[in-house]
Design an enzyme around this catalytic site. Structure first.
Site, PDB file in Angstrom:
ATOM      1  N   LYS A   1       0.070  87.588 -39.880  1.00  0.00           N
ATOM      2  CA  LYS A   1      -0.229  88.068 -38.523  1.00  0.00           C
ATOM      3  C   LYS A   1      -1.612  87.569 -38.112  1.00  0.00           C
ATOM      4  O   LYS A   1      -2.593  88.312 -38.088  1.00  0.00           O
ATOM      5  CB  LYS A   1      -0.136  89.591 -38.478  1.00  0.00           C
ATOM      6  CG  LYS A   1       1.284  90.103 -38.725  1.00  0.00           C
ATOM      7  CD  LYS A   1       1.350  91.622 -38.661  1.00  0.00           C
ATOM      8  CE  LYS A   1       2.763  92.115 -38.941  1.00  0.00           C
ATOM      9  NZ  LYS A   1       2.857  93.595 -38.916  1.00  0.00           N
TER      10      LYS A   1
ATOM     11  N   GLU B   1      10.843  92.867 -50.579  1.00  0.00           N
ATOM     12  CA  GLU B   1      10.319  94.052 -49.900  1.00  0.00           C
ATOM     13  C   GLU B   1      11.220  95.245 -50.199  1.00  0.00           C
ATOM     14  O   GLU B   1      12.435  95.177 -50.009  1.00  0.00           O
ATOM     15  CB  GLU B   1      10.279  93.786 -48.391  1.00  0.00           C
ATOM     16  CG  GLU B   1       9.820  94.952 -47.551  1.00  0.00           C
ATOM     17  CD  GLU B   1       9.921  94.647 -46.058  1.00  0.00           C
ATOM     18  OE1 GLU B   1       8.956  94.088 -45.506  1.00  0.00           O
ATOM     19  OE2 GLU B   1      10.977  94.937 -45.473  1.00  0.00           O
TER      20      GLU B   1
ATOM     21  N   ASP C   1       6.897  98.836 -49.268  1.00  0.00           N
ATOM     22  CA  ASP C   1       6.729  98.841 -47.818  1.00  0.00           C
ATOM     23  C   ASP C   1       6.694 100.253 -47.247  1.00  0.00           C
ATOM     24  O   ASP C   1       7.677 100.981 -47.304  1.00  0.00           O
ATOM     25  CB  ASP C   1       7.872  98.051 -47.172  1.00  0.00           C
ATOM     26  CG  ASP C   1       7.706  97.927 -45.665  1.00  0.00           C
ATOM     27  OD1 ASP C   1       6.590  97.620 -45.218  1.00  0.00           O
ATOM     28  OD2 ASP C   1       8.704  98.129 -44.945  1.00  0.00           O
TER      29      ASP C   1
ATOM     30  N   ARG D   1     -20.438  76.870 -26.335  1.00  0.00           N
ATOM     31  CA  ARG D   1     -19.526  78.009 -26.318  1.00  0.00           C
ATOM     32  C   ARG D   1     -18.411  77.849 -27.333  1.00  0.00           C
ATOM     33  O   ARG D   1     -18.025  78.826 -28.000  1.00  0.00           O
ATOM     34  CB  ARG D   1     -18.944  78.190 -24.909  1.00  0.00           C
ATOM     35  CG  ARG D   1     -17.916  79.324 -24.763  1.00  0.00           C
ATOM     36  CD  ARG D   1     -18.309  80.609 -25.451  1.00  0.00           C
ATOM     37  NE  ARG D   1     -19.617  81.096 -25.066  1.00  0.00           N
ATOM     38  CZ  ARG D   1     -20.308  82.009 -25.736  1.00  0.00           C
ATOM     39  NH1 ARG D   1     -19.817  82.504 -26.869  1.00  0.00           N
ATOM     40  NH2 ARG D   1     -21.484  82.407 -25.317  1.00  0.00           N
TER      41      ARG D   1
ATOM     42  N   LYS E   1      13.097  90.161 -47.154  1.00  0.00           N
ATOM     43  CA  LYS E   1      12.811  91.393 -46.425  1.00  0.00           C
ATOM     44  C   LYS E   1      14.111  92.117 -46.084  1.00  0.00           C
ATOM     45  O   LYS E   1      15.204  91.654 -46.428  1.00  0.00           O
ATOM     46  CB  LYS E   1      12.000  91.064 -45.172  1.00  0.00           C
ATOM     47  CG  LYS E   1      10.678  90.368 -45.501  1.00  0.00           C
ATOM     48  CD  LYS E   1       9.961  89.880 -44.264  1.00  0.00           C
ATOM     49  CE  LYS E   1       9.272  90.992 -43.495  1.00  0.00           C
ATOM     50  NZ  LYS E   1       8.114  91.516 -44.248  1.00  0.00           N
TER      51      LYS E   1
END
Length: 278
Positions: free
Chosen positions: A133, A195, A216, A98, A165
């Site tokens: 992320k 950004e 952005d 597994r 940012k």
């Protein structure tokens, strides 16, 4: 590309998580001397990612197992392809099964989706890049999976580059001040990205001599205008709200890179099975 030392540490954690004190089913039902031979089969068309990690899991759990890998990471294979075969102590194979399937299904799913995004950008100069992320603990391998699907990696971690940012800009009192503060101690081979969420900020970042400007959540019209303003003097990255339906239009604005978290966060695991060898 991933580090074997770090991978082994992950494998130990994965196995401990799944096994606990013992594989009770295998211990009760399979004699210690019983031998088995099994094949990992693709049950759908897929881009391979993590196959060497799979082999390493089997070998790390039981070094006596014989594992033969038949495909390579980044290779596109058809349903029914034997990805690897493993033979030896049946208890060991079934105990590690597994964990092996989980990681290859996850990584190949990311590679699959990445390939779809890359295809949607065909005919443009834009390159697809990932984000931070990622699943905690799996970043190294998930970013490897992105490259298997034809994408590129953005920062591997916070120490890989400087990205200024909106909150950094707010604290420093503007883009120019933020860039000036960062440049004072920036390592000489490290990129600096800012950004921007408006064309005015793009012009300010350009004047501050940054390496990369992130556009952005801009409209297609503003991104196209930003490309004109910059005129190739710095790299432009489009980010925010990018998905499979929108990425083609974004690529056609002329940006250099497009980043999206979807290739990690929205990837569905592929269907792979471990079956008794014929």
């Amino acid at each position: 590309m991933y580090d074997v030392f770090q991978t082994d540490r992950l494998i130990d954690f994965w196995l401990a998580e799944d096994i606990g004190y013992c594989d009770l089913t295998a211990q009760l039902m399979i004699e210690a001397h019983e031998i088995g031979a099994f094949a990992m089969n693709a049950r759908e068309t897929l881009i391979v990612a993590g196959i060497d990690v799979a082999a390493r899991i089997f070998r790390r759990y039981d070094p006596t197992l014989e594992v033969n890998v038949h495909v390579k990471d980044g290779e596109k294979i058809e349903r029914g392809t034997v990805m690897l075969d493993v033979s030896g102590t049946a208890r060991s194979v079934l105990t590690a099964e597994r964990t092996v399937l989980n990681i290859v299904q996850r990584l190949s799913g990311i590679a699959n989706l990445t390939e779809q995004y890359v295809a949607a950008m065909a005919g443009t100069k834009a390159r697809l890049i990932d984000t931070r992320k990622t699943t905690p603990g799996l970043r190294m391998l998930e970013k490897h999976a992105v490259t298997c699907g034809g994408g590129l990696n953005h920062r591997l971690g916070l120490d890989n580059g400087v990205m200024i940012k909106d909150n950094h800009i707010a604290v420093c009192g503007g883009i120019a001040k933020a860039v000036q503060r960062a440049r004072k101690q920036l390592p000489v081979l490290t990129k600096l990205e800012v950004e921007c969420d408006s064309l005015a900020q793009v012009e300010e970042a350009l004047a501050a001599n940054v390496d990369v400007i992130m556009l952005d959540n801009m409209s297609l019209e503003d991104m196209t205008r930003a490309v004109e303003i910059v005129g190739g003097r710095v790299m432009l990255e489009a980010s925010g709200g990018i998905n499979l339906a929108t990425i083609g239009a974004v690529a056609r604005t002329g940006v250099d890179y497009i980043s999206t978290s979807k290739i990690n966060q929205a990837a569905a695991c592929v269907d792979i099975g471990l079956d008794e060898a014929e």
